[in-house]
Design an enzyme around this catalytic site. Sequence first.
Site, short mmCIF file in Angstrom:
data_model
loop_
_atom_site.label_atom_id
_atom_site.label_comp_id
_atom_site.label_asym_id
_atom_site.label_seq_id
_atom_site.Cartn_x
_atom_site.Cartn_y
_atom_site.Cartn_z
N LYS A 1 0.85 -1.20 0.00
CA LYS A 1 0.00 0.00 0.00
C LYS A 1 0.89 1.25 0.00
CE LYS A 1 -0.25 -0.24 5.04
NZ LYS A 1 -0.97 -0.87 6.15
N TYR B 1 17.43 29.05 9.56
CA TYR B 1 16.23 29.70 10.12
C TYR B 1 16.22 29.63 11.64
CZ TYR B 1 14.04 29.97 5.51
OH TYR B 1 13.75 30.26 4.21
#
Length: 362
Positions: free
Chosen positions: A35, A255
């Site tokens: 899946k 950042y």
Amino acid sequence: MTRPIYADINLPAIRANHRLAQALAPGRHILSVIKANAYGHGAAQVARCLQDETDGFALASCAEALELRDSGIRKPLLLLEGLFDPNELEIAIAADLALVVHSRQQMHWLLRRPLPKPIWVWLKLDTGMHRLGLTPEEVPEIHAALRDCPWIQGPLLMTHLACAPEPGSVATQRQLQLFERLTRDHPGLRSLSNSAGLMAWPEAHGDWLRPGIMLYGANPLDVETADTARLRPAMRLHSRLIAVRELALGEAIGYGGRFVCERRTRVGVVAAGYADGYPRHAPDGTPVAVAGQLTRLIGRVSMDMLTVDLTEIPDASPGDPVELWGEQVRADQVARAAETIAYELFTGVAARVPRSYRNAGD
Ligand SMILES: *Cc1c(COP(=O)(O)O)cnc(C)c1O
């Protein structure tokens, strides 16, 4: 040079992991769980590489199953959550899909009118996971209705274990006892185990095993064992250094200035970021390999880039290869550092990262 991030998929490693699964459960059937695009590894490619050795494939939707049928896969395919809508029944019949039935409603969709050809059903019992499945009280009636229906084949009996990664867990023992009690009077094939059940709970092997993550080489257990050490990583996410700079003690990187240099620091910038599927929450210290040497992530991961410590790798220069996870840095290690699981890392590798497949040779 194009943007240098790739996910190399090692198909022989997936075959080797499947052989290990089979060796640990001799004589049992294996439904390979592919899946979510084979956990990010490419469902059609993985199905093709396993179709001669495995007994079937498990998927999460009709769309996933149809993709495999369209690419020529003829093996049994099971939809793990069954139908989401009765309109899907026609597709399931045409594509010869087996269906989980986890609710009375799904049973009604199958029984309300005769089907043009028989369909295999796996009846899912809730033994403690409390996500999908029949309650103990519902089992006798729904089992009998499916068993007596001429266009239903089976039903097989399945359940799903919530705590299988923890060897010896009492919760798993309870689930196994309840499953045994609920199914004692019903003949038919049984399926209880995902990868963790396969590797840690031989008493839960049943007739059909449903391994997923172990095929891709991540450890399904909370512990390392001699068997888990034999799993081979199937995905290598790698990129290159695109810049190198020297920063003085006290300078901050990236950042928020999360990482502040504790000494004069050589910093490498890697073309890999959270928009590629590298976890943004990876902390300073998360392992990374640059030109074959282990080092650490420093500074916050950005969308397209991340930064690594090259102070101890003085020869590293732009263009050098960087392994985010694979053979040298296991996805399990990155997952642990980022407080997630390898499943999430693999399924999160973005569509923009090209997959390249290795077929032959171990
Ligand atoms: C996804 C899934 C599996 C595979 O689990 P792994 O932990 O990846 O081995 C097995 N059974 C069911 C019902 C699943 O949804």
